[in-house]
Write a protein that holds these residues in place. Sequence first.
Motif, PDB file in Angstrom:
ATOM      1  N   ILE A 248      49.109  37.501  39.216  1.00  0.00           N
ATOM      2  CA  ILE A 248      47.878  38.329  39.027  1.00  0.00           C
ATOM      3  C   ILE A 248      47.949  39.267  38.064  1.00  0.00           C
ATOM      4  N   GLY A 249      47.310  39.327  37.080  1.00  0.00           N
ATOM      5  CA  GLY A 249      47.293  40.411  35.863  1.00  0.00           C
ATOM      6  C   GLY A 249      46.293  41.179  35.606  1.00  0.00           C
ATOM      7  N   ASP A 250      46.454  42.497  35.246  1.00  0.00           N
ATOM      8  CA  ASP A 250      45.491  43.523  34.798  1.00  0.00           C
ATOM      9  C   ASP A 250      44.552  42.831  33.664  1.00  0.00           C
ATOM     10  N   ALA A 251      43.268  42.608  33.722  1.00  0.00           N
ATOM     11  CA  ALA A 251      42.475  42.037  32.845  1.00  0.00           C
ATOM     12  C   ALA A 251      42.488  42.298  31.304  1.00  0.00           C
ATOM     13  N   GLN A 252      42.654  43.703  31.230  1.00  0.00           N
ATOM     14  CA  GLN A 252      42.667  44.178  29.781  1.00  0.00           C
ATOM     15  C   GLN A 252      43.955  43.799  29.452  1.00  0.00           C
ATOM     16  N   LYS A 253      45.211  44.244  30.036  1.00  0.00           N
ATOM     17  CA  LYS A 253      46.341  43.894  29.425  1.00  0.00           C
ATOM     18  C   LYS A 253      46.614  42.460  29.426  1.00  0.00           C
ATOM     19  N   ARG A 271      31.617  43.378  31.481  1.00  0.00           N
ATOM     20  CA  ARG A 271      31.332  42.642  32.622  1.00  0.00           C
ATOM     21  C   ARG A 271      32.167  43.099  33.829  1.00  0.00           C
ATOM     22  N   GLY A 272      32.920  44.238  33.601  1.00  0.00           N
ATOM     23  CA  GLY A 272      33.777  44.772  34.617  1.00  0.00           C
ATOM     24  C   GLY A 272      35.085  44.102  34.962  1.00  0.00           C
ATOM     25  N   ALA A 273      35.522  43.311  34.332  1.00  0.00           N
ATOM     26  CA  ALA A 273      36.650  42.519  34.709  1.00  0.00           C
ATOM     27  C   ALA A 273      37.849  43.461  34.772  1.00  0.00           C
ATOM     28  N   LYS A 274      38.591  43.182  36.166  1.00  0.00           N
ATOM     29  CA  LYS A 274      39.659  43.799  36.504  1.00  0.00           C
ATOM     30  C   LYS A 274      40.828  43.281  36.909  1.00  0.00           C
ATOM     31  N   GLY A 275      40.897  41.845  37.081  1.00  0.00           N
ATOM     32  CA  GLY A 275      42.109  41.009  37.258  1.00  0.00           C
ATOM     33  C   GLY A 275      41.905  39.663  36.667  1.00  0.00           C
ATOM     34  N   GLU A 276      42.952  39.240  36.542  1.00  0.00           N
ATOM     35  CA  GLU A 276      43.202  37.609  35.890  1.00  0.00           C
ATOM     36  C   GLU A 276      44.087  36.587  36.303  1.00  0.00           C
ATOM     37  N   ALA A 277      43.680  35.670  36.895  1.00  0.00           N
ATOM     38  CA  ALA A 277      44.823  34.501  37.446  1.00  0.00           C
ATOM     39  C   ALA A 277      44.358  33.262  36.736  1.00  0.00           C
ATOM     40  N   PHE A 278      45.324  32.453  36.453  1.00  0.00           N
ATOM     41  CA  PHE A 278      45.492  31.147  35.690  1.00  0.00           C
ATOM     42  C   PHE A 278      44.023  31.139  34.804  1.00  0.00           C
ATOM     43  N   GLY A 279      43.889  32.089  34.092  1.00  0.00           N
ATOM     44  CA  GLY A 279      42.911  32.044  33.075  1.00  0.00           C
ATOM     45  C   GLY A 279      41.547  32.523  33.203  1.00  0.00           C
ATOM     46  N   TYR A 280      41.388  32.782  34.405  1.00  0.00           N
ATOM     47  CA  TYR A 280      40.018  33.251  35.034  1.00  0.00           C
ATOM     48  C   TYR A 280      40.328  34.729  35.266  1.00  0.00           C
ATOM     49  N   TYR A 281      39.100  35.391  34.784  1.00  0.00           N
ATOM     50  CA  TYR A 281      38.865  36.790  34.879  1.00  0.00           C
ATOM     51  C   TYR A 281      37.879  37.191  36.042  1.00  0.00           C
ATOM     52  N   PHE A 282      38.430  38.133  36.856  1.00  0.00           N
ATOM     53  CA  PHE A 282      37.558  38.641  38.215  1.00  0.00           C
ATOM     54  C   PHE A 282      36.957  39.920  38.069  1.00  0.00           C
ATOM     55  N   ASN A 283      35.885  40.407  38.305  1.00  0.00           N
ATOM     56  CA  ASN A 283      35.338  41.782  38.556  1.00  0.00           C
ATOM     57  C   ASN A 283      35.865  42.216  39.810  1.00  0.00           C
ATOM     58  N   ARG A 284      35.662  43.391  40.040  1.00  0.00           N
ATOM     59  CA  ARG A 284      35.993  44.126  41.551  1.00  0.00           C
ATOM     60  C   ARG A 284      35.542  43.311  42.719  1.00  0.00           C
ATOM     61  N   GLU A 285      34.619  42.791  42.590  1.00  0.00           N
ATOM     62  CA  GLU A 285      33.988  41.890  43.665  1.00  0.00           C
ATOM     63  C   GLU A 285      34.247  40.604  43.939  1.00  0.00           C
ATOM     64  N   GLY A 286      35.249  40.346  43.097  1.00  0.00           N
ATOM     65  CA  GLY A 286      35.793  38.756  43.009  1.00  0.00           C
ATOM     66  C   GLY A 286      34.971  37.543  42.247  1.00  0.00           C
ATOM     67  N   GLU A 287      33.960  38.274  41.435  1.00  0.00           N
ATOM     68  CA  GLU A 287      33.069  37.391  40.761  1.00  0.00           C
ATOM     69  C   GLU A 287      33.851  37.037  39.554  1.00  0.00           C
ATOM     70  N   ILE A 288      33.700  35.737  39.040  1.00  0.00           N
ATOM     71  CA  ILE A 288      34.301  35.154  37.677  1.00  0.00           C
ATOM     72  C   ILE A 288      33.281  35.844  36.640  1.00  0.00           C
ATOM     73  N   VAL A 289      33.866  36.375  35.837  1.00  0.00           N
ATOM     74  CA  VAL A 289      33.192  37.057  34.638  1.00  0.00           C
ATOM     75  C   VAL A 289      33.340  36.272  33.248  1.00  0.00           C
TER      76      VAL A 289
END
Length: 348
Positions: A248-253, A271-289
């Motif tokens: 799980i990576g930091d979205a901006q990094k 869009r408030g992206a916070k995390g990334e996993a296998f090419g998908y970016y998620f906001n704090r609520e877990g929504e794919i942005v």
Amino acid sequence: MKGGVFLKPVIVEAQEKLVPDMMAVLQQRYLVLKLIKTSGPIGRRPLAETAGLSERETRSVMEALRDQHLIQVAKEGARITAEGESVLYDLEPLIELQYERNILGKRIKQTFGIKDVHIVKGDSSEIGASNELLGAEAASVFSSRIGKGRVVAVTGGSTLASIPKHLSCYPGAEDTLFIPARGGVGDDIGLQANVIAATFAQTCNASYKSLYYPESLSEEAHAIFLKEPGAQRMMDLYSSADCLLHGIGDAQKMAVMRESGEDERRLLAARGAKGEAFGYYFNREGEIVHHLRTVGIQTDDLKRIPLILAVAGGSEKAEAILSYLHAAAKQTVLITDEGAARELMNFI
């Protein structure tokens, strides 16, 4: 602090790996001994009620403590001995730390409704820290749960790259097929999914398949690529994957590592992206942005993959981990460290 205490955390963790039930017995006896110290002299029945044990369990624990001369049992109740005080003093920093990890793990597991949580000591965000403990724990969990004859998809990144060196050849390992969950990340070829999948296979004397996919393909070129026989074969393998091992990576990094354009980075921030996993970016609520156009594991695949191991640690990654856990499948096992786990509790 008494001599030798500093070596005991390593010893206890090694013993727990060798004899999984040992830690539970140790914690139970520690709890009873501590209650006897604080409440003694105390009878068996009130001790059982306070400890949350049956009278039969309490009697068994008391007998063990008495046989080791850690408590004395008299008509008025049990009281701790000087030797018991010494043992309690030595064990306190170890057991209290393990209790904290267990409590953190249970809270994270219950909050996000995932299968399990494993927490290793330390904070991999600290200067000089490494991913080795995370890698060792992930290797242990993977080898104990994977079984045989499996298709395992792995992502790239430094955390995943730290796992194979700690992996021993589990029964049936030679029947495992390792595949990249998606293309590589950045210029460091050693951290790309294709290379890490090959390293897993080499360690386990297993097989692997590679997928080379340029991340800069246009939509038209992507459509053409999907029709290639090699891409079709990989898509069939993705649909039959039994396990996903991912970081799980930091979205901006992650955007920086992928050399994403300024427009894409602004989009992620907006869009408030916070995390990334296998090419998908998620906001704090877990929504794919946002997600990358690629061939590999998709979020729709997660529901049917029996075993998902998410490996990420460090207090700086807590919000990224949080964003992913909100979207995590219920069969997910999180492997993290104390730094991330404690910081994660500040968000929930």
